[in-house]
Design a protein around this motif. Structure first.
Motif, PDB file in Angstrom:
ATOM      1  N   LEU A 176       2.949  -9.855  -3.501  1.00 57.59           N
ATOM      2  CA  LEU A 176       2.388 -10.756  -4.043  1.00 57.59           C
ATOM      3  C   LEU A 176       3.290 -11.800  -4.503  1.00 57.59           C
ATOM      4  CD1 LEU A 176      -0.194  -8.549  -6.312  1.00 57.59           C
ATOM      5  CD2 LEU A 176      -0.274  -9.059  -3.832  1.00 57.59           C
ATOM      6  N   SER A 178      -1.101 -13.337  -1.351  1.00 61.25           N
ATOM      7  CA  SER A 178      -0.755 -11.936  -1.341  1.00 61.25           C
ATOM      8  C   SER A 178      -0.825 -11.608   0.397  1.00 61.25           C
ATOM      9  CB  SER A 178      -1.990 -11.198  -1.659  1.00 61.25           C
ATOM     10  OG  SER A 178      -2.172 -10.006  -1.221  1.00 61.25           O
ATOM     11  N   THR A 207      -4.671  -6.134  -2.335  1.00 56.44           N
ATOM     12  CA  THR A 207      -3.314  -6.102  -2.975  1.00 56.44           C
ATOM     13  C   THR A 207      -2.582  -4.999  -3.045  1.00 56.44           C
ATOM     14  OG1 THR A 207      -4.690  -5.769  -4.914  1.00 56.44           O
ATOM     15  CG2 THR A 207      -4.361  -8.032  -4.528  1.00 56.44           C
TER      16      THR A 207
END
Ligand code: HEC
Length: 601
Positions: free
Chosen positions: A350, A362, A345
């Protein structure tokens, strides 16, 4: 019993005991401030300064680099030990408006006026202002003249982009003072003292009768003020982490405000005894009404200790979220991880469900990017420090939606929001570096996305002179440039070369263009670290207007004003006026403390 007692003592001393200000001073300050050096204020001078000003100097002033390795409690303790506890300098009465009433179009008497509310005039973060609302044409821009300058007392940085609503201007400051000004004249209607520096844009939200002003500060506090009076409606600490800071601007939709959460733990980790790293980036969704939490999403899992290190950490969100009302999504861009393990991430775009905060998809653009001040010390394979510091921009092109994302890597992406952010096109605009690449924000009209290039080049300097606070010199020839990229296919439409105008005698000068870009039909505004704000033709990139802000000003509030580097926010174009911040002492840029207002009439 004994074990419990010992534990309590250990916890009590390490975590909860307030640090003694005198101790902090001896350890962190005395080495320089007890020298007999005319360029360093002596202890006697520090003892005559207000504690609030000392704290401000540590939080976002000339002692910023020194304070980065200190906790908030240590900063407060040393400021309180050193300084006086007199009330701060009062605002000179002449700086106030004769009529101090803040009026809005909903009031019977006021007429609705164009606005710029928050980071971008629209929640898709295009930073596009129509000619009708902006009031600046290609002919007009060439006539722009300085109408007034306003200076932030005691600050070395002016980095809060103003919000303009019905002739009122609301803005934060490095000193944490929120100002309500008359947008036409710069006189003050009210001020409010936040706990920490405020660089995020203020988002004004209608309460039916009147407005709430929503914003965050650099210590992790989020506020709601009554726009008419500056009275606090509520405030709350968004994140308990000591290094949390709210750099990105909030956005609001139907009674919920979305707050991006970042930190300065990357810098905190330069301290040898700091347990790196535990901050988790994310977004908080709060009810505008009372600040109660709707949801809270973190970009990484709870960190665990492995050897000396903690992780995962980081993936902060330090740009304004982007609303996609049609899909019920909120797009956020993330920064790097601070410590191992790397997560999927970081350095990513996102998509969050705006109702629940759940991460729907993501798209990571740079995997494995771990970076912090602890890198060299902790023998972690580090870099390349390619955060996203710019908001994603949602635009419609042809018969599809496209998400535009510009990264510190120097690459601009066109992503497909229908296919989990799949890459449609990409184009390199800069070399990429710790200071961008693309740094604070791009702008888009129907045709093009405009990406300014930072590529700020710094050479480390290690001075033996304690009065020389520079940690690096800026290269006066490297960096800068502005790209227009066709939204449909990612092909370069034009490129405007950087301008090399750094005077030899001005330290902290660079042609780098890290500041956010703004577009209004026919005109693109981009500022640079050398202090210039320029207007470019959106057709071909020729320069239509160029103003060097790095000079002294006579200000409307009577405070000594100086311009410096332009970094962080972009120009705000509204109602025939252009508002520009000047002064940015971080990254060894040129300090300054002014908000400048340009107009044509
Ligand atoms: C590396 C040397 C160094 C250290 C360490 C240092 N200072 Fe300073 N400090 C300076 C210098 C040099 C200046 C003058 C800077 C200027 O005027 O631009 C200064 C200025 C200041 C000022 C005045 C700023 C203003 O707004 O006028 C304050 C307040 C201050 N320091 C507080 C502190 C505190 C508190 C600490 C410890 C936490 C500290 N300093 C640690 C070198 C240092």
């Amino acid at each position: 019993m004994i074990r419990v007692y010992l534990l309590a003592v250990a916890v009590g001393t390490s975590l909860f005991a307030a640090p003694a200000g005198e101790e902090v001073f001896k350890q962190r300050c005395a080495g320089c401030h007890e020298q007999n050096n005319t360029r360093i204020p002596s202890v006697e001078v520090l003892h005559r300064m207000p504690a609030a000003r000392i704290l401000r100097t540590l939080n976002w002033g000339v002692m910023g680099n020194v304070a980065y390795t200190m906790s908030i409690a240590e900063r407060e303790a040393v400021a309180s030990y050193l300084g006086t506890h007199d009330p701060p300098n009062p605002v000179p009465p002449a700086a106030f408006c004769a009529d101090r009433a803040v009026r809005f179009a909903t009031d019977a008497k006021a007429k609705s006026q164009p606005q710029w509310n928050g980071w971008s005039p629209s929640a898709n973060n295009t930073r596009y202002q129509s000619t009708q609302a902006g009031g600046i044409t290609i002919d007009g821009v060439q006539q722009l003249k300085l109408k007034w300058a306003f200076a932030y007392d005691g600050d070395t940085t002016a980095f809060a982009e103003p919000t303009i609503l019905d002739g009122n201007l609301f803005t934060g400051s490095a000193g944490g003072v929120i100002h309500a000004l008359d947008a036409k004249t710069g006189c003050i209607r009210w001020t409010y003292d936040a706990k920490g520096p405020v660089r995020a844009s203020i988002r004004a939200v209608s309460r039916g009768k009147g407005y709430s002003l929503l914003f965050g500060d650099q210590l992790g506090w989020f506020y709601s003020l009554d726009a008419a009076t500056g009275k606090e409606l509520w405030k709350k600490k968004i994140d308990e982490h000591d290094a949390a800071r709210l750099t990105g601007s909030p956005v609001e939709y139907e009674g919920t405000v979305f707050v991006p959460v970042a930190s300065w733990e990357e810098n905190r980790a330069s301290s040898a005894d700091y347990p790196c790293c535990t901050f988790r980036g994310g977004v908080a969704a709060l009810r505008v009404r009372d600040g109660s939490v709707v949801w809270r999403t973190y970009t990484v899992d709870v960190p665990k200790q492995t050897g000396k290190l903690w992780g995962p950490s980081g993936a902060p969100v330090w740009s304004a979220p982007t609303l996609d009302v049609a899909r019920g999504l909120l797009y956020v861009t993330t920064g790097d991880n601070y410590s191992p393990p790397a997560t999927a991430t970081s350095d990513a775009v996102l998509a969050l469900d705006s109702k629940t905060g759940k991460i729907v998809w993501s798209r990571q653009l740079t995997p494995g990017d771990i970076f912090s001040g602890g890198c060299s010390r902790q023998e972690i394979a580090c870099g390349p420090d390619f955060d996203f510091g710019s908001s994603a921009i949602l635009v419609h092109s042809g018969n599809r939606d496209i998400l535009l994302a510009g990264q510190k890597s120097g690459i601009v992406y066109g992503l497909d929001p229908m296919r989990k952010g799949e890459i449609l096109w990409q184009i390199r605009v800069g070399k990429g570096s710790t200071n961008g690449g693309v740094q604070w924000g791009m702008a888009a009209d129907g045709q093009n996305v405009y990406a300014a290039v930072s590529d700020l080049a710094r050479a480390r300097v290690q001075s033996n002179d304690p009065a020389d606070l520079r940690t690096s010199n800026l290269d006066p020839n490297e960096g800068g440039g502005l790209y227009a990229i066709r939204i449909a296919d990612g092909i370069k439409a034009w490129y405007a070369e950087p301008q090399h105008t750094c005077p030899a005698e001005r330290p902290g000068c660079s042609p780098a263009q890290p500041a956010a870009v703004t577009v209004t039909p026919g005109i693109v505004f981009s500022g640079s670290v050398d202090g210039h704000m320029r207007a470019y033709s959106s057709e071909d990139g020729t320069i239509l207007w160029d103003f060097d802000t790095a000079r002294e000003y006579a200000t409307v509030n009577g405070v000594k004003g100086r311009g410096g580097s332009i970094d962080g926010p972009g120009a705000v174009v509204v109602g025939g006026m252009v508002y520009v911040n000047s002064g940015y002492s971080r990254q060894n840029g040129t300090p300054g403390n002014v908000l400048l207002a340009f107009g044509t009439d």
